[in-house]
Design a protein around this motif. Structure first.
Motif, PDB file in Angstrom:
ATOM      1  N   ALA A  11       0.836  -1.202   0.000  1.00  0.00           N
ATOM      2  CA  ALA A  11       0.000   0.000   0.000  1.00  0.00           C
ATOM      3  C   ALA A  11       0.871   1.253   0.000  1.00  0.00           C
ATOM      4  O   ALA A  11       0.581   2.231  -0.704  1.00  0.00           O
ATOM      5  N   TYR A  27      -3.880   1.820 -12.352  1.00  0.00           N
ATOM      6  CA  TYR A  27      -2.700   1.042 -11.953  1.00  0.00           C
ATOM      7  C   TYR A  27      -2.820  -0.417 -12.369  1.00  0.00           C
ATOM      8  O   TYR A  27      -2.576  -1.320 -11.556  1.00  0.00           O
ATOM      9  N   HIS A  28      -3.208  -0.657 -13.600  1.00  0.00           N
ATOM     10  CA  HIS A  28      -3.238  -2.052 -14.049  1.00  0.00           C
ATOM     11  C   HIS A  28      -3.052  -2.116 -15.559  1.00  0.00           C
ATOM     12  O   HIS A  28      -3.418  -1.175 -16.274  1.00  0.00           O
ATOM     13  N   ALA A  54      -9.523  -2.647  -3.343  1.00  0.00           N
ATOM     14  CA  ALA A  54      -8.184  -2.141  -3.704  1.00  0.00           C
ATOM     15  C   ALA A  54      -8.344  -1.090  -4.800  1.00  0.00           C
ATOM     16  O   ALA A  54      -7.817  -1.218  -5.908  1.00  0.00           O
ATOM     17  N   ASP A  76      -9.398   0.768  -0.030  1.00  0.00           N
ATOM     18  CA  ASP A  76      -7.971   0.555  -0.290  1.00  0.00           C
ATOM     19  C   ASP A  76      -7.219   0.597   1.033  1.00  0.00           C
ATOM     20  O   ASP A  76      -7.602   1.316   1.955  1.00  0.00           O
ATOM     21  N   TYR A  77      -6.145  -0.169   1.097  1.00  0.00           N
ATOM     22  CA  TYR A  77      -5.343  -0.267   2.325  1.00  0.00           C
ATOM     23  C   TYR A  77      -4.558   1.023   2.592  1.00  0.00           C
ATOM     24  O   TYR A  77      -4.173   1.284   3.718  1.00  0.00           O
ATOM     25  N   ASN A  81      -4.209   6.875  -0.785  1.00  0.00           N
ATOM     26  CA  ASN A  81      -4.994   6.587  -1.994  1.00  0.00           C
ATOM     27  C   ASN A  81      -6.469   6.898  -1.766  1.00  0.00           C
ATOM     28  O   ASN A  81      -7.149   7.451  -2.636  1.00  0.00           O
ATOM     29  N   ASP A 104      -9.067  -3.210   4.679  1.00  0.00           N
ATOM     30  CA  ASP A 104      -8.358  -4.410   4.227  1.00  0.00           C
ATOM     31  C   ASP A 104      -9.306  -5.325   3.449  1.00  0.00           C
ATOM     32  O   ASP A 104     -10.375  -5.683   3.943  1.00  0.00           O
ATOM     33  N   ALA A 105      -8.867  -5.714   2.262  1.00  0.00           N
ATOM     34  CA  ALA A 105      -9.662  -6.629   1.423  1.00  0.00           C
ATOM     35  C   ALA A 105      -9.970  -7.937   2.148  1.00  0.00           C
ATOM     36  O   ALA A 105     -10.961  -8.594   1.831  1.00  0.00           O
ATOM     37  N   GLU A 121      -9.251  -5.000  -9.409  1.00  0.00           N
ATOM     38  CA  GLU A 121      -8.310  -4.980 -10.533  1.00  0.00           C
ATOM     39  C   GLU A 121      -6.868  -4.942 -10.023  1.00  0.00           C
ATOM     40  O   GLU A 121      -6.481  -4.067  -9.250  1.00  0.00           O
ATOM     41  N   CYS A 122      -6.103  -5.907 -10.491  1.00  0.00           N
ATOM     42  CA  CYS A 122      -4.659  -5.974 -10.248  1.00  0.00           C
ATOM     43  C   CYS A 122      -4.312  -5.915  -8.769  1.00  0.00           C
ATOM     44  O   CYS A 122      -3.410  -5.184  -8.357  1.00  0.00           O
TER      45      CYS A 122
HETATM   46  C1  LIG Z   1      -1.764  -2.388  -8.498  1.00  0.00           C
HETATM   47  S1  LIG Z   1      -2.685  -1.340  -7.471  1.00  0.00           S
HETATM   48  C2  LIG Z   1      -4.282  -1.416  -8.278  1.00  0.00           C
HETATM   49  C3  LIG Z   1      -5.173  -0.252  -7.934  1.00  0.00           C
HETATM   50  C4  LIG Z   1      -6.505  -0.181  -8.724  1.00  0.00           C
HETATM   51  N1  LIG Z   1      -7.299  -1.365  -8.525  1.00  0.00           N
HETATM   52  C5  LIG Z   1      -6.232   0.055 -10.202  1.00  0.00           C
HETATM   53  O1  LIG Z   1      -6.331  -0.917 -10.959  1.00  0.00           O
HETATM   54  O2  LIG Z   1      -5.920   1.203 -10.579  1.00  0.00           O
HETATM   55  C6  LIG Z   1      -2.926  -2.329  -6.024  1.00  0.00           C
HETATM   56  C7  LIG Z   1      -3.718  -1.627  -4.915  1.00  0.00           C
HETATM   57  O3  LIG Z   1      -4.030  -2.587  -3.914  1.00  0.00           O
HETATM   58  C8  LIG Z   1      -4.033  -1.918  -2.671  1.00  0.00           C
HETATM   59  N2  LIG Z   1      -3.960  -2.976  -1.649  1.00  0.00           N
HETATM   60  C9  LIG Z   1      -2.929  -3.820  -1.418  1.00  0.00           C
HETATM   61  N3  LIG Z   1      -3.254  -4.682  -0.437  1.00  0.00           N
HETATM   62  C10 LIG Z   1      -4.527  -4.387  -0.054  1.00  0.00           C
HETATM   63  C11 LIG Z   1      -5.424  -4.939   0.909  1.00  0.00           C
HETATM   64  N4  LIG Z   1      -5.074  -5.971   1.680  1.00  0.00           N
HETATM   65  N5  LIG Z   1      -6.638  -4.389   1.030  1.00  0.00           N
HETATM   66  C12 LIG Z   1      -7.010  -3.313   0.259  1.00  0.00           C
HETATM   67  N6  LIG Z   1      -6.192  -2.764  -0.663  1.00  0.00           N
HETATM   68  C13 LIG Z   1      -4.973  -3.301  -0.824  1.00  0.00           C
HETATM   69  C14 LIG Z   1      -2.832  -1.005  -2.762  1.00  0.00           C
HETATM   70  O4  LIG Z   1      -2.869   0.026  -1.816  1.00  0.00           O
HETATM   71  C15 LIG Z   1      -2.975  -0.511  -4.211  1.00  0.00           C
HETATM   72  O5  LIG Z   1      -3.755   0.674  -4.265  1.00  0.00           O
END
Ligand SMILES: C[S@@+](CC[C@H](N)C(=O)[O-])C[C@H]1O[C@@H](n2cnc3c(N)ncnc32)[C@H](O)[C@@H]1O
Length: 262
Positions: A11, A27-28, A54, A76-77, A81, A104-105, A121-122
């Motif tokens: 994060a 971000y994907h 996320a 989002d964590y 963001n 947290d997801a 996504e991603c």
């Molecule tokens: C590659 S980015 C993708 C962001 C968005 N989905 C996009 O496609 O633009 C990964 C995201 O996952 C979030 N993330 C990572 N672990 C997480 C969790 N356990 N719970 C929620 N969000 C999380 C990060 O903060 C980051 O914003």
């Protein structure tokens, strides 16, 4: 490193401006074009309730709220963001349709069955406990609700050393899974997979984009790269390894949709 440390690291990395400089707002791989395809596959209709897990800087959620007129919660964590995403929603006049929360997801702060659709996504690739996250997707969906995922795919046994380790995990590669493994994770959570598509070319385009932007920033803003800890000596080898991994089928990007049993 424990699970919470991994999530914080990921994060933290994705709240840095350097990521936006290299990737843009989405971000994907596949960007907003792939998000539109995902939304089409979910057949969203106005006023449906959608959860974007996320949600990053809010690009996916805001597109869904704007184009499909759904009501979106993004989680989002990374608090930075969440704040940026909410600011973007306010600026776009979408605050009534898009709300962003830090969380947290793997422990979603929502009631059972409250969403018509969940998108992610991603990011499933980065979650340390993917089964738990999938169970959370299923829990917050209503019966008959749909899940749409786009994510990095890998054959973990064939990843080269350049694409392993914490940096590669943050870059969504080191803990990604094969497409059928994601389908199994969803199925075990009670989410029946309805469609899968490969979008490996989108991964190649993202690698090309990162290389082009790194080359530009190397000339125009070298200190931004060094301040962000980007190792310009290692970068060409990592990008070359990533391209080769896409070419030989070890690395790719995919879209999956699934439905919760009615
Ligand atoms: C590659 S980015 C993708 C962001 C968005 N989905 C996009 O496609 O633009 C990964 C995201 O996952 C979030 N993330 C990572 N672990 C997480 C969790 N356990 N719970 C929620 N969000 C999380 C990060 O903060 C980051 O914003």
């Amino acid at each position: 490193m424990n699970h919470d440390d991994i999530k914080s690291c990921c994060a933290d990395a994705y709240s840095r401006d350097i990521v936006a400089l290299l990737l843009g707002d989405s971000y994907h791989p596949g960007g907003t074009a792939l998000t539109r395809r995902l939304a089409g596959a979910l057949t969203l209709t106005p006023d449906m309730r959608v959860l974007d897990v996320a949600s990053g800087r809010g690009t996916t959620a805001l597109l869904l709220a704007d184009v499909h007129r759904v009501r979106v919660d993004g989680i989002d964590y990374a608090p930075a963001n969440t704040a940026l995403a909410q600011g973007a929603a306010d600026a776009a006049g979408l605050a009534g349709r898009a709300v962003f929360t830090t969380g947290d997801a793997e422990r979603l702060p929502y009631d059972d069955g409250m969403f018509d659709a969940v998108v992610c996504e991603c990011a499933l690739c980065t979650f340390p406990d993917k089964a738990r996250a999938a169970a959370e997707f299923a829990r917050v969906l209503r019966p008959g609700g749909r899940v749409g995922i786009t994510d990095v795919t890998t054959d973990p046994d064939r990843l080269p050393p350049e694409l392993l380790g914490l940096g590669a995990r943050i870059a969504c590669v080191a803990d990604a899974r094969p497409l059928d493994a994601y389908a199994q994770i969803l199925a075990r959570a009670g989410l029946h997979v309805t469609a899968t598509e490969r979008h490996d070319q989108a991964m190649l385009r993202m690698i090309d984009q990162i290389e082009a932007r790194l080359n530009l920033l190397r000339i125009t803003a070298p200190t931004r790269l060094s301040d962000a800890g980007v190792d310009l000596t290692a970068a060409p080898n990592v990008l070359r390894a990533a391209r080769a991994a896409v070419a030989d089928g070890t690395l790719g990007y995919a879209l999956l949709t699934a439905v919760k049993s009615p």
